[in-house]
Write an enzyme that holds these catalytic residues in place. Sequence first.
Site, PDB file in Angstrom:
ATOM      1  N   ASP A  65       0.880  -1.161   0.000  1.00  0.00           N
ATOM      2  CA  ASP A  65       0.000   0.000   0.000  1.00  0.00           C
ATOM      3  C   ASP A  65       0.915   1.208   0.000  1.00  0.00           C
ATOM      4  OD1 ASP A  65      -1.582   2.189   0.574  1.00  0.00           O
ATOM      5  OD2 ASP A  65      -2.555   1.312   2.315  1.00  0.00           O
ATOM      6  N   TYR A 157      -8.048  14.038  -8.174  1.00  0.00           N
ATOM      7  CA  TYR A 157      -7.115  13.367  -9.079  1.00  0.00           C
ATOM      8  C   TYR A 157      -6.216  14.394  -9.772  1.00  0.00           C
ATOM      9  CZ  TYR A 157      -5.515  10.335 -12.900  1.00  0.00           C
ATOM     10  OH  TYR A 157      -4.753   9.615 -13.796  1.00  0.00           O
TER      11      TYR A 157
END
Length: 252
Positions: A65, A157
């Site tokens: 992760d 984003y």
Amino acid sequence: MTTRRLAGRVALITGATGGIGAATAELFAREGARLVITDVADGPLRDLARRIEALGAEVVAARLDVSSAREWAEAITVVRERFGTLNVLVNLAGIVDWPGIEDTAEDAWDRVIDVNQKGTWLGMKAAMPLLRASGNGSVINTSSVLGLVGSGSAAAYQASKGAVRLLSKTAAVEYACQGVRVNSVHPGVIATPMIQEILDEQGDRQPDIQRTPMRRAGRAAEVAPAYLFLACDDSSFVTGSELVIDGGLTAH
């Protein structure tokens, strides 16, 4: 016939099970790299490792992760213990959230920034000692055309990918005389699972395709060679650059 441009080199790739990640990992394997492939998707990661082994390459699969400093430290320990060196870091892991400014939820914003922006920084921070020690390191960070131009949506984003662009440039300056090059890749509309869902929702009109002068989506196999170029000595005088692969989308 391959040119073995990465023979003897060790590369760590994050987000390796995605469309571009898998294409890049397999291309690096064919070019002679030894690989550490990482992702949070355990099953697809094992499948990719088997495909790479079938190509005759040495590969280690590790869950990572990228938003976790602890997991980055563990991944770099795997690299050090297995290979003793690291020549190439490819930061490909990323997630997308499509709402604009007012509709973006705070927790969604935080997650996108954690993975796309913080994850890129953590990767460089963790890997840089090994990259510097190699004497010939290359970091390839993944931004987007949406890190270059606005779209009116995908606020988190776009913010994260714009940050990756400038983070790459400042790292390039910082490490230019320390044997590590740092560049960013900016894909346009590429037919990966993350983007295909949006293209399908757009139906026949597909405005993102219509805005692309080549009038089609790119393929992951058309993006992977950009990572190969930046990873190998063909780009030995390239650092702080943006390699845009978008079918002309940002040309107008």
